[in-house]
Design a protein around this motif. Structure first.
Motif, PDB file in Angstrom:
ATOM      1  N   ALA A 126       0.838  -1.205   0.000  1.00  0.00           N
ATOM      2  CA  ALA A 126       0.000   0.000   0.000  1.00  0.00           C
ATOM      3  C   ALA A 126       0.869   1.251   0.000  1.00  0.00           C
ATOM      4  N   PRO A 127       0.489   2.271  -0.709  1.00  0.00           N
ATOM      5  CA  PRO A 127      -0.749   2.474  -1.448  1.00  0.00           C
ATOM      6  C   PRO A 127      -0.742   1.895  -2.859  1.00  0.00           C
ATOM      7  N   MET A 128       0.349   1.244  -3.265  1.00  0.00           N
ATOM      8  CA  MET A 128       0.398   0.607  -4.580  1.00  0.00           C
ATOM      9  C   MET A 128      -0.515  -0.614  -4.561  1.00  0.00           C
ATOM     10  N   ALA A 129      -1.053  -0.964  -5.720  1.00  0.00           N
ATOM     11  CA  ALA A 129      -1.928  -2.127  -5.824  1.00  0.00           C
ATOM     12  C   ALA A 129      -1.232  -3.194  -6.667  1.00  0.00           C
ATOM     13  N   PRO A 130      -0.675  -4.222  -6.032  1.00  0.00           N
ATOM     14  CA  PRO A 130       0.019  -5.265  -6.797  1.00  0.00           C
ATOM     15  C   PRO A 130      -0.963  -6.174  -7.522  1.00  0.00           C
ATOM     16  N   ILE A 131      -0.483  -6.796  -8.569  1.00  0.00           N
ATOM     17  CA  ILE A 131      -1.245  -7.855  -9.232  1.00  0.00           C
ATOM     18  C   ILE A 131      -0.812  -9.144  -8.548  1.00  0.00           C
TER      19      ILE A 131
END
Length: 94
Positions: free
Chosen positions: A45-50
């Motif tokens: 977070a705040p990145m949204a991983p696949i």
């Protein structure tokens, strides 16, 4: 009689040459897929991983998830790795 030789440990002598930003993949191993997903999402977070399934052990005790996201720097890449690997429900991060 010959004395047995010890295997030479792997020693990395130089940092890998990584150009940032780049797509980075973490392989996270644990026992509970849902819990691993929560840990990965929180650590990134705040990145949204696949996030996708990788493999499960033949006995079903362990599972692994692959998490891919864009990292902007070595510091960011290592911080995410540390947050994931220090969680007690995570057995290993590669």
């Amino acid at each position: 009689m010959r004395k047995p030789t010890q295997p030479t440990p792997f020693i990395q002598t130089a940092k890998p040459d990584i150009s940032y930003p780049c797509q980075w993949e973490y392989l996270v191993i644990g026992t509970d897929e849902q819990r691993l997903t929560e840990i990965i999402v929180t650590a990134c977070a705040p990145m949204a991983p696949i996030i996708g399934r990788s493999k499960s052990s033949s006995g079903g005790r362990y599972c692994s998830l692959k998490a891919v996201l864009e990292v902007d720097s070595e510091q960011m890449r290592l911080e995410i790795f540390t947050r994931i690997s220090e969680h007690p429900d995570v057995k290993m991060v590669i």
